[in-house]
Design a protein around this motif. Structure first.
Motif, PDB file in Angstrom:
ATOM      1  N   GLY A 237      -1.375  -5.600  13.023  1.00 38.32           N
ATOM      2  CA  GLY A 237      -2.611  -5.320  12.321  1.00 38.32           C
ATOM      3  C   GLY A 237      -2.830  -6.217  11.118  1.00 38.32           C
ATOM      4  O   GLY A 237      -3.968  -6.508  10.746  1.00 38.32           O
ATOM      5  N   VAL A 238      -1.744  -6.682  10.502  1.00 37.38           N
ATOM      6  CA  VAL A 238      -1.856  -7.604   9.370  1.00 37.38           C
ATOM      7  C   VAL A 238      -2.423  -8.944   9.841  1.00 37.38           C
ATOM      8  O   VAL A 238      -3.286  -9.543   9.196  1.00 37.38           O
ATOM      9  CB  VAL A 238      -0.489  -7.800   8.685  1.00 37.38           C
ATOM     10  N   VAL A 239      -1.934  -9.413  10.983  1.00 36.85           N
ATOM     11  CA  VAL A 239      -2.413 -10.686  11.536  1.00 36.85           C
ATOM     12  C   VAL A 239      -3.874 -10.569  11.946  1.00 36.85           C
ATOM     13  O   VAL A 239      -4.707 -11.414  11.609  1.00 36.85           O
ATOM     14  CB  VAL A 239      -1.544 -11.105  12.735  1.00 36.85           C
ATOM     15  N   GLY A 245      -2.099 -13.018   3.237  1.00 34.81           N
ATOM     16  CA  GLY A 245      -2.073 -13.393   1.828  1.00 34.81           C
ATOM     17  C   GLY A 245      -1.944 -12.184   0.915  1.00 34.81           C
ATOM     18  O   GLY A 245      -1.182 -12.199  -0.067  1.00 34.81           O
ATOM     19  N   LYS A 246      -2.668 -11.134   1.220  1.00 33.01           N
ATOM     20  CA  LYS A 246      -2.597  -9.921   0.415  1.00 33.01           C
ATOM     21  C   LYS A 246      -1.255  -9.220   0.604  1.00 33.01           C
ATOM     22  O   LYS A 246      -0.714  -8.638  -0.347  1.00 33.01           O
ATOM     23  CB  LYS A 246      -3.758  -8.994   0.773  1.00 33.01           C
ATOM     24  N   LEU A 247      -0.704  -9.282   1.800  1.00 30.18           N
ATOM     25  CA  LEU A 247       0.628  -8.719   2.025  1.00 30.18           C
ATOM     26  C   LEU A 247       1.661  -9.426   1.158  1.00 30.18           C
ATOM     27  O   LEU A 247       2.503  -8.777   0.513  1.00 30.18           O
ATOM     28  CB  LEU A 247       0.999  -8.845   3.500  1.00 30.18           C
ATOM     29  N   ARG A 342      -6.473  -5.274   5.917  1.00 30.58           N
ATOM     30  CA  ARG A 342      -6.909  -6.147   4.822  1.00 30.58           C
ATOM     31  C   ARG A 342      -7.563  -5.346   3.697  1.00 30.58           C
ATOM     32  O   ARG A 342      -7.258  -5.540   2.512  1.00 30.58           O
ATOM     33  CB  ARG A 342      -7.882  -7.208   5.348  1.00 30.58           C
ATOM     34  N   ILE A 343      -8.447  -4.431   4.058  1.00 32.65           N
ATOM     35  CA  ILE A 343      -9.146  -3.645   3.048  1.00 32.65           C
ATOM     36  C   ILE A 343      -8.162  -2.740   2.311  1.00 32.65           C
ATOM     37  O   ILE A 343      -8.206  -2.606   1.083  1.00 32.65           O
ATOM     38  CB  ILE A 343     -10.272  -2.825   3.695  1.00 32.65           C
TER      39      ILE A 343
END
Length: 570
Positions: A237-239, A245-247, A342-343
């Motif tokens: 889900g991050v990809v 970048g936020k991770l 992301r949000i």
């Protein structure tokens, strides 16, 4: 009073004139293609069939690029990869019955990996729908029932005027987090019937944002900023959310070690001091994650592979950010935050930064830093692998990594080298390493690489298969040649289904049904007009580098018997 939306809905004089005088010779298939164009599609995949000819004839009158594969399942894999690479809903045009059903395994993989595939299938003529007794070619009693358990949503069209809205609704569904495949079916007569409807112009199908609830963000931030031993599991889900970048920013803020799941490869820099890499089938990794007093899980449901075969039992608090509502707390009790990665990470990062920590966290506790915990872990992992005498396998994987440009995508079939890559391959950029580990079917690698190459012809794409998996998609050599796509196919030939051979030998003492007669892959590729070379483990890096550098498709065959490293669950 005039409202803003009134201005948007009122057609211009030019639009009115065009709508009142549509071009002649259009049919329902044109409405399909016009709608896809209006939604922003630029490329479609698929195979024609008798009931679907109205759609395919309309392609001729459009500006869409068509990539035709030789098997519907492979076309589905190609559309899956195109969607993963671009983030766009990717049309997959199919015929009725056998053609539609042949795509099922690909749509299952798209569903498991949250790939936005927009499958549009023909149907038998409207008069026969629901009967199951008319004897139409390709007839199924209820075609959509075969897909309802796999795709996110099903949309059936019964009249031409329904086509634009049905496709727009499916498009929106495919791109609303979590992304996934959707299904639209249109009867043959509706596709072929002449229409006087106006040409479809720009369509509105904006996906919904999945925003975290602020009170949950507040609790999660409080837990994480006060944790002494935080850790993070980053999933696919991050990809998909483009949130790497936020991770990274959050991990550095928290001094939290990060492990990426096999579906989340590339979500966190491999060589970062806080990177645990992807050694999920390793008890040392499991121990570190279990020891975390607060564990943040982002974009993963902690399924079988991500939980070290369900042996993972966290002892601390778990915070799970997941767009798929059904995966929240599905395997572990947690603070579940239903949101796009992301949000949610943006909200969490902002909240953590603006808070006043109650304690100094890991740096004030006197314990080891996150980087020190990671260094200790990776040393243990390297020692364990080094004790298994698997130098050949590590050299082969290293040769692939050295040959492949950092920003080139790779697509891996279910084969021993891919199983190694899940844990040990450095995906140097997000969204560059993909495999079929979502659903686990064979034949994914090469047709998926074709889809990725169609998305971006400026860089080479690598596909990796075993000889067993390669036979599922050997016909697509013709596709790669026909469209001159920059795909290099590495086939590791061990004479059978290598991973199943290992599983059966370990479980039963000997293997059954795993040995395969196979072709001369080099000669076969050359018969399609595709350059090919038989390599060795010593010359693999050089041969693969050359193949990736040349234009168009190529094949590299490596005869080798690779072994899998022993995972540790206990």
């Amino acid at each position: 009073m005039t409202h803003d939306h009134d201005l948007v809905l009122r057609p211009t004089p030019q639009q009115t004139a065009a709508a009142l005088d549509p071009p002649a010779g259009r049919n329902g298939g044109d409405l399909v293609i016009e709608t896809l164009t209006g939604l922003g599609a630029d490329t479609v995949f698929g195979l024609p069939g008798q009931h679907a000819l109205g759609m395919f004839d309309a392609l001729r009158r459009s500006g869409l690029t068509y990539i035709g594969l030789r098997v519907e399942n492979n076309a589905g894999f190609a559309a899956d990869a195109y969607g993963r690479i671009t983030g766009q809903a990717t049309p997959l045009l199919l015929s009725t019955g056998p053609g539609a059903l042949t795509s099922l395994a690909a749509l299952q993989e798209a569903a498991a990996a949250s790939a936005p595939v927009l499958a549009i299938s023909s149907q038998i003529p409207s008069a026969g729908l629901g009967g199951g007794r008319h004897g139409f070619l390709h007839e199924l009693r209820d075609q959509k029932a075969s897909f309802r358990d796999i795709v996110k949503s099903v949309h059936t069209v019964r009249a031409a005027s329904q086509i634009p809205s049905a496709i727009a609704a499916a498009w929106e569904s495919a791109l609303t987090a979590p992304h996934g495949p959707v299904w639209v079916e249109i009867p043959q007569d509706v596709l072929l019937a002449e229409t006087t409807l106006p040409v479809v112009t720009a369509m509105d199908a904006t996906p919904h944002d999945l925003v975290p609830r602020p009170e949950l963000t507040a609790v999660a931030a409080h837990l994480l900023q006060n944790a002494e031993r935080p850790a993070i599991i980053a999933g696919g889900g991050v990809v998909r959310a483009d949130a790497s970048g936020k991770l990274r920013a959050l991990a550095e803020k928290l001094d939290a070690p990060v492990v990426t799941t096999f579906g989340g490869k590339g979500a966190f820099p491999w060589e970062h001091p806080l990177s645990m890499q992807s050694w999920l089938e390793d008890r040392h990794t499991t121990d570190l994650l279990e020891d975390a007093d607060v564990l943040l899980v982002v974009g993963s449901g902690l399924g079988e592979l991500s939980s070290n075969y369900h042996t993972f039992a966290p002892r601390g608090r778990v915070v799970q950010i997941e767009a798929d509502l059904g995966k929240l707390e599905s395997n572990h009790a947690c603070l579940g935050i239903h949101a796009d990665a992301r949000i949610a990470l943006a909200a969490l990062l902002e909240t953590v930064e603006g808070a006043s920590p109650v304690s100094e966290g890991p740096r004030g506790s006197g314990g080891p830093s996150g980087a020190e915990r990671v260094a200790t872990l990776l040393a243990k992992v390297r020692e364990r692998i080094a004790g298994q005498e698997l130098t050949l396998e590590q050299e082969v994987l290293a040769a692939v990594r050295e040959a492949l440009p950092d920003d080139s995508p790779s697509f891996w079939d279910m084969t021993i080298l891919a199983y190694w890559a899940w844990s040990a391959f450095d995906a140097r950029h997000p969204n560059t390493m993909h495999s079929a580990q979502g659903a686990g079917g064979l034949g994914y690698g090469f047709p998926a690489a074709i889809g990725a190459a169609a998305a971006d012809r400026t860089k080479p794409v690598l596909a990796v298969s075993g000889d067993g998996g390669a036979m599922y998609s050997i016909a697509e050599l013709a596709t790669a040649r026909q469209y001159n796509l920059p795909v290099t196919w590495l086939i590791v030939d061990d004479g059978g289904y290598g991973i199943l051979r290992e599983y059966m030998t370990d479980a039963f003492g000997e293997a059954t049904a795993t040995e395969l007669s196979r072709p001369d892959f080099v000669a076969l590729a050359e018969s399609f007009g595709v350059p090919a070379v038989r390599t060795t483990t010593e010359s693999l890096r050089e041969d693969l580098t050359k193949a990736l550098a040349q234009p168009g498709p190529s094949v590299v065959v490596l005869p080798a018997l690779l072994r899998m490293f022993a995972p540790t669950h206990l």
